[in-house]
Structure formats: structure tokens, C-alpha cells
Design an enzyme around this catalytic site. Structure first.
Site, PDB file in Angstrom:
ATOM      1  N   CYS A 113      18.116 115.946 -55.657  1.00  0.00           N
ATOM      2  CA  CYS A 113      19.538 116.314 -55.521  1.00  0.00           C
ATOM      3  C   CYS A 113      20.265 115.463 -54.483  1.00  0.00           C
ATOM      4  O   CYS A 113      21.492 115.494 -54.413  1.00  0.00           O
ATOM      5  CB  CYS A 113      19.671 117.785 -55.169  1.00  0.00           C
ATOM      6  SG  CYS A 113      19.086 118.844 -56.493  1.00  0.00           S
ATOM      7  N   HIS A 253      26.820 119.259 -52.277  1.00  0.00           N
ATOM      8  CA  HIS A 253      25.939 119.397 -53.435  1.00  0.00           C
ATOM      9  C   HIS A 253      26.092 120.814 -53.979  1.00  0.00           C
ATOM     10  O   HIS A 253      26.171 121.779 -53.218  1.00  0.00           O
ATOM     11  CB  HIS A 253      24.493 119.138 -53.009  1.00  0.00           C
ATOM     12  CG  HIS A 253      23.490 119.468 -54.060  1.00  0.00           C
ATOM     13  ND1 HIS A 253      23.579 118.991 -55.350  1.00  0.00           N
ATOM     14  CD2 HIS A 253      22.372 120.250 -54.023  1.00  0.00           C
ATOM     15  CE1 HIS A 253      22.559 119.454 -56.054  1.00  0.00           C
ATOM     16  NE2 HIS A 253      21.821 120.225 -55.275  1.00  0.00           N
ATOM     17  N   ASN A 283      23.837 123.433 -61.459  1.00  0.00           N
ATOM     18  CA  ASN A 283      23.280 122.373 -60.601  1.00  0.00           C
ATOM     19  C   ASN A 283      22.841 121.200 -61.493  1.00  0.00           C
ATOM     20  O   ASN A 283      21.851 121.312 -62.217  1.00  0.00           O
ATOM     21  CB  ASN A 283      22.090 122.940 -59.819  1.00  0.00           C
ATOM     22  CG  ASN A 283      21.462 121.915 -58.887  1.00  0.00           C
ATOM     23  OD1 ASN A 283      21.792 120.732 -58.929  1.00  0.00           O
ATOM     24  ND2 ASN A 283      20.543 122.363 -58.053  1.00  0.00           N
TER      25      ASN A 283
HETATM   26  O1  UT7 Z   1      19.355 121.704 -55.683  1.00  0.00           O
HETATM   27  C1  UT7 Z   1      18.105 121.694 -55.102  1.00  0.00           C
HETATM   28  C2  UT7 Z   1      17.963 122.735 -54.088  1.00  0.00           C
HETATM   29  N1  UT7 Z   1      17.889 124.029 -54.703  1.00  0.00           N
HETATM   30  C3  UT7 Z   1      18.496 125.019 -54.150  1.00  0.00           C
HETATM   31  O2  UT7 Z   1      19.166 124.833 -53.172  1.00  0.00           O
HETATM   32  C4  UT7 Z   1      18.278 126.405 -54.737  1.00  0.00           C
HETATM   33  C5  UT7 Z   1      18.014 127.374 -53.619  1.00  0.00           C
HETATM   34  N2  UT7 Z   1      17.713 128.721 -54.040  1.00  0.00           N
HETATM   35  C6  UT7 Z   1      18.585 129.544 -54.682  1.00  0.00           C
HETATM   36  O3  UT7 Z   1      19.637 129.138 -55.092  1.00  0.00           O
HETATM   37  C7  UT7 Z   1      18.218 131.008 -54.777  1.00  0.00           C
HETATM   38  O4  UT7 Z   1      17.072 131.242 -54.016  1.00  0.00           O
HETATM   39  C8  UT7 Z   1      17.991 131.518 -56.234  1.00  0.00           C
HETATM   40  C9  UT7 Z   1      19.297 131.580 -56.974  1.00  0.00           C
HETATM   41  C10 UT7 Z   1      16.998 130.599 -56.940  1.00  0.00           C
HETATM   42  C11 UT7 Z   1      17.409 132.938 -56.209  1.00  0.00           C
HETATM   43  O5  UT7 Z   1      18.283 133.811 -55.492  1.00  0.00           O
HETATM   44  P1  UT7 Z   1      17.716 134.719 -54.309  1.00  0.00           P
HETATM   45  O6  UT7 Z   1      18.837 135.536 -53.853  1.00  0.00           O
HETATM   46  O7  UT7 Z   1      17.062 133.809 -53.306  1.00  0.00           O
HETATM   47  O8  UT7 Z   1      16.665 135.600 -55.046  1.00  0.00           O
HETATM   48  P2  UT7 Z   1      15.093 135.763 -54.757  1.00  0.00           P
HETATM   49  O9  UT7 Z   1      14.356 134.576 -55.275  1.00  0.00           O
HETATM   50  O10 UT7 Z   1      14.890 136.154 -53.325  1.00  0.00           O
HETATM   51  O11 UT7 Z   1      14.780 136.994 -55.664  1.00  0.00           O
HETATM   52  C12 UT7 Z   1      15.378 138.284 -55.416  1.00  0.00           C
HETATM   53  C13 UT7 Z   1      15.045 139.189 -56.593  1.00  0.00           C
HETATM   54  C14 UT7 Z   1      13.566 139.144 -56.983  1.00  0.00           C
HETATM   55  O12 UT7 Z   1      13.191 140.433 -57.355  1.00  0.00           O
HETATM   56  P3  UT7 Z   1      12.386 141.390 -56.336  1.00  0.00           P
HETATM   57  O13 UT7 Z   1      11.143 140.636 -55.971  1.00  0.00           O
HETATM   58  O14 UT7 Z   1      13.297 141.606 -55.180  1.00  0.00           O
HETATM   59  O15 UT7 Z   1      12.132 142.613 -57.145  1.00  0.00           O
HETATM   60  C15 UT7 Z   1      13.553 138.248 -58.200  1.00  0.00           C
HETATM   61  O16 UT7 Z   1      12.484 138.528 -59.056  1.00  0.00           O
HETATM   62  O17 UT7 Z   1      15.769 138.750 -57.755  1.00  0.00           O
HETATM   63  C16 UT7 Z   1      14.871 138.581 -58.836  1.00  0.00           C
HETATM   64  N3  UT7 Z   1      15.375 137.510 -59.699  1.00  0.00           N
HETATM   65  C17 UT7 Z   1      16.247 137.749 -60.696  1.00  0.00           C
HETATM   66  N4  UT7 Z   1      16.815 138.882 -61.155  1.00  0.00           N
HETATM   67  C18 UT7 Z   1      17.668 138.772 -62.191  1.00  0.00           C
HETATM   68  C19 UT7 Z   1      15.126 136.189 -59.628  1.00  0.00           C
HETATM   69  N5  UT7 Z   1      15.803 135.526 -60.596  1.00  0.00           N
HETATM   70  C20 UT7 Z   1      16.506 136.479 -61.266  1.00  0.00           C
HETATM   71  C21 UT7 Z   1      17.395 136.434 -62.352  1.00  0.00           C
HETATM   72  N6  UT7 Z   1      17.960 137.601 -62.775  1.00  0.00           N
HETATM   73  N7  UT7 Z   1      17.734 135.287 -62.963  1.00  0.00           N
END
Ligand code: UT7
Length: 349
Positions: A113, A253, A283
Site C-alpha cells: 500500500c 492511503h 482499499n
Molecule cells: O492497506 C493495508 C493496511 N491495512 C489496513 O490498514 C487494515 C487495518 N485493519 C482494519 O481495517 C480492521 O482491523 C478491519 C476492518 C479488518 C476489522 O475491523 P476491526 O474493528 O479491527 O475488527 P476485528 O478484527 O477486531 O473483529 C471484531 C469482530 C470479531 O468478532 P469477535 O471476535 O469480536 O466475536 C470479528 O470476527 O468483528 C468480527 N468481524 C466481522 N463481523 C461482521 C470481522 N470481520 C467481519 C465482517 N462482518 N466482515
């Protein structure tokens, strides 16, 4: 001698993948995706045999259709991509050929990225050296080729697209300022495609294990992104002897709207100054920053200061500042989106 952006082009495929469509593919909801990422839809390259080179060429075509410049004057192409057409043979070679850059070198650069920012810095230093005058810098990625549409952690995030800028030498006060680029290999395992490279070549097993798709520890990457983009932005402002108040626009970004907002708040930059189009494209990896420059080019006025910052796999990150300069003459006024058209796009999305 300085380098300045004098022309911009962009391309996104016409096929839209909406949150509603994704919610029928994996267990998620449009509401969750918008709340946690700010993404409403993304574009996917669906045409048969459409690779990253085709996206890059389309962005370059848009640049040459919009601005008055002769292709034979181009000295070089730096193509930032994490999704090359092929592992062997640079994607840039095909792009140079198809774009009619007959007097130019071309090479690929992969910094995930951060690729476009790294490529911009490489091209800037080439021009500042006095050895090259006109370099096209492209960020292009077909992320749909490495995304698992059964994995809700990643398939909601990525889209396909490409953006291109022409960087030219100038003796004016406008143009690229000092940049800071950083790399930390301890983050490698947090965001990668495990197989298909020299470390783990493709086998029936790697395919069965879905190791050719993006794998990400989202929450860990999120924290590092906010911290790194905030710190490097502060440092690059200081190295250019600028303060936050001197910045007219921020082009970050586009990985997650919450990352963008957290960085803006940490830096104390008003939200109105921060350019965001993640809602429409998701993204697009190497393409987010040039696509954002392209989308909002009509807002940038001569002499305004722009801060660009990024973070991606590797980890790789960085920031730069530039003073918006004089653009080349337009060939086709309609090709540049007006503010009204952008508003219309937003209402429709
Ligand atoms: O460009 C390169 C660099 N990349 C980035 O900068 C991306 C950085 N990360 C992110 O943007 C975020 O971490 C995500 C969007 C990928 C995820 O969001 P988050 O708020 O960090 O969620 P999380 O991974 O901490 O997950 C929270 C909960 C989990 O459930 P539990 O364990 O709390 O029960 C996940 O299983 O959300 C769940 N979850 C979803 N739920 C509904 C993860 N993906 C989804 C989804 N829909 N698509």
C-alpha cells in the site's frame, strides 16, 4: 531542480461490488462494513484476461486524453503494484509498450500500500538528479486476484483500480518536498499472501489451503497504521519546516475510514481538509493515493500544500509534502470531474 505533478489520470472498472452483494456472500452486514471501515462499494475488474497492466494502461490513457503531452517525451515509468500480471516479466514492460512509451525505461516497484509513495519518491529523486525530465508514476492493483471472497475479514476491504501522475522537472517553487519512507520487516506475517512466491511456490496443497489469498491480522495492522502514519506525518512536516496549519489538504492511503479519522484527530487536522473516497472504491492498495489525487484534482489550487501519508504490508509506510503546481493544458475539459459531478457520484453511491 524540483519535480512537480503536471498531469493526472485514473481508472476504476465499471463493475461494482456493493456491501449488499457481499452480505449475500459471507456472514456480514452492510451496516457493519460501513461502521467499521467506511466502505460502501468497491470496483472489480471482471473482464476476461483483464490484468493489472490493463488497469494501469487505462489510467495512463485517461491522463493522455485529458492533458496535452506527447508520449514520446516520456523518459520512464515507475509502476507500483503488489499484483503484477506475472511473477516473471515486469508489468511495466507491457504498460510501456501499450502506452506508446517508446523512449522510456519501465520497472515495477512493490511496497504494497506504500508503493505509490515510494514510486513517487524514486521518480522525484531521478528528476532532481537532472538525468530525467518526465517520469510517469502509476499505482495499480487488481486486488480481486488475491482476495478470498469467502473470507469476511478481507473481502469487504479491497477493490481494483489504477491512478497515474506525470512528474516533470520544474525550476518553480512548486512541487515535491522532502519525504520520509520507512520499512519494518517484523510486520511481514501480519499482512501477506503466503504462497506463490519463491519461499512457498504453488502446489496443489497451497491451493487447497487457500495460501494464495491475502491474510491479515486486522486489529494489529490497524493500530500500527494509525501510530505510524501519525508519527511519520509529524516528522515530515517538521523536516519541511511546515506546521499542520500550513497544510491545505491531506491525501491519506484509503484502508479504513477509522484509520484516516484517527490519524487526522491525532494530527489535529480538520476533517474538511482530508480527502476520502474509500466509500466508493475500498482499499485499492497501490492505487488509493493517485486515485484520490485524480478524484479531487479540481479542488487543489496552485500553491496549496498537500500532505500524503500511507501504511501497508511489510510493514512499509511514509509521508511526503508537495506544493501543488501548474498543470499541463487540458485537452478535454470534460475529463476532469467537477465538484458537482463528485457530489452526484456520492449521492448515487
Ligand atoms: O492497506 C493495508 C493496511 N491495512 C489496513 O490498514 C487494515 C487495518 N485493519 C482494519 O481495517 C480492521 O482491523 C478491519 C476492518 C479488518 C476489522 O475491523 P476491526 O474493528 O479491527 O475488527 P476485528 O478484527 O477486531 O473483529 C471484531 C469482530 C470479531 O468478532 P469477535 O471476535 O469480536 O466475536 C470479528 O470476527 O468483528 C468480527 N468481524 C466481522 N463481523 C461482521 C470481522 N470481520 C467481519 C465482517 N462482518 N466482515
Amino acid at each position: 531542480m524540483k519535480a512537480t505533478i503536471t498531469a493526472i489520470g485514473g481508472f476504476v472498472p465499471s463493475s461494482i461490488l456493493s456491501n449488499e452483494m457481499i452480505s449475500r456472500m459471507v456472514e456480514t452486514t452492510g451496516e457493519w462494513i460501513v461502521k467499521r471501515t467506511g466502505i460502501k462499494e468497491r470496483r472489480l475488474a471482471k473482464d476476461e484476461n483483464q490484468g493489472t497492466s490493463d488497469l494501469a494502461c487505462a489510467a495512463i490513457e485517461n491522463l493522455f486524453e485529458t492533458y496535452d503531452i506527447d508520449r514520446s517525451e516520456i523518459d520512464g515509468l515507475v509502476l507500483a503494484t503488489a499484483t503484477p500480471d506475472h511473477l516473471l516479466t515486469p508489468t511495466a514492460s507491457k504498460v510501456c509498450e501499450k502506452s506508446g512509451f517508446t523512449n522510456a525505461f519501465g520497472f515495477d516497484l512493490n511496497a504494497a500500500c506504500s508503493g505509490f509513495l515510494y514510486a513517487l519518491e524514486m521518480a522525484t529523486t531521478m528528476i532532481e538528479s537532472g538525468r530525467y525530465e518526465k517520469v510517469v508514476v502509476v499505482g495499480a492493483d487488481k486486488m480481486s486476484s488475491i482476495v478470498d471472497y469467502e473470507d469476511r475479514n478481507t473481502c469487504i476491504l479491497f477493490g481494483d483500480g489504477a491512478g497515474a501522475v506525470l512528474l516533470e522537472k520544474t525550476e518553480s517553487e512548486y512541487g515535491m518536498m522532502k519525504s520520509i519512507l520507512r520499512t519494518d520487516g517484523s510486520g511481514t506475517s501480519a499482512l501477506l499472501v503466503p504462497a506463490g512466491g519463491s519461499k512457498l511456490p504453488a502446489t496443489a496443497q497451497t491451493i487447497a489451503d487457500k495460501k494464495h489469498f491475502v491474510n491479515q491480522e486486522g486489529a494489529f495492522v490497524f493500530k500500527r497504521a494509525v501510530e505510524s502514519m501519525s508519527n511519520v506525518s509529524r516528522d515530515v512536516l517538521a523536516s519541511n519546516e511546515l506546521t499542520v496549519d500550513d497544510i491545505d489538504w491531506v491525501v491519506p492511503h484509503q484502508a479504513n475510514l477509522r484509520i484516516i479519522n484517527a490519524v487526522s484527530e491525532t494530527l489535529n487536522i480538520a476533517a474538511e481538509k482530508v480527502k476520502v473516497n474509500i466509500d466508493r472504491y475500498g482499499n485499492t492498495t497501490s492505487a488509493t493515493i493517485p486515485l484520490c489525487l485524480w478524484d479531487f484534482a479540481a479542488d487543489f489550487k496552485e500553491g496549496q500544500n498537500i500532505l500524503i501519508t500511507t501504511f501497508g504490508a511489510g510493514f512499509s509506510w511514509g509521508a511526503t509534502c508537495l506544493k501543488w503546481g501548474v498543470m499541463r493544458n487540458l485537452r478535454n475539459l470534460q475529463a476532469i470531474k467537477t465538484e458537482k459531478e463528485l457530489e452526484h457520484d456520492l449521492v448515487c453511491s
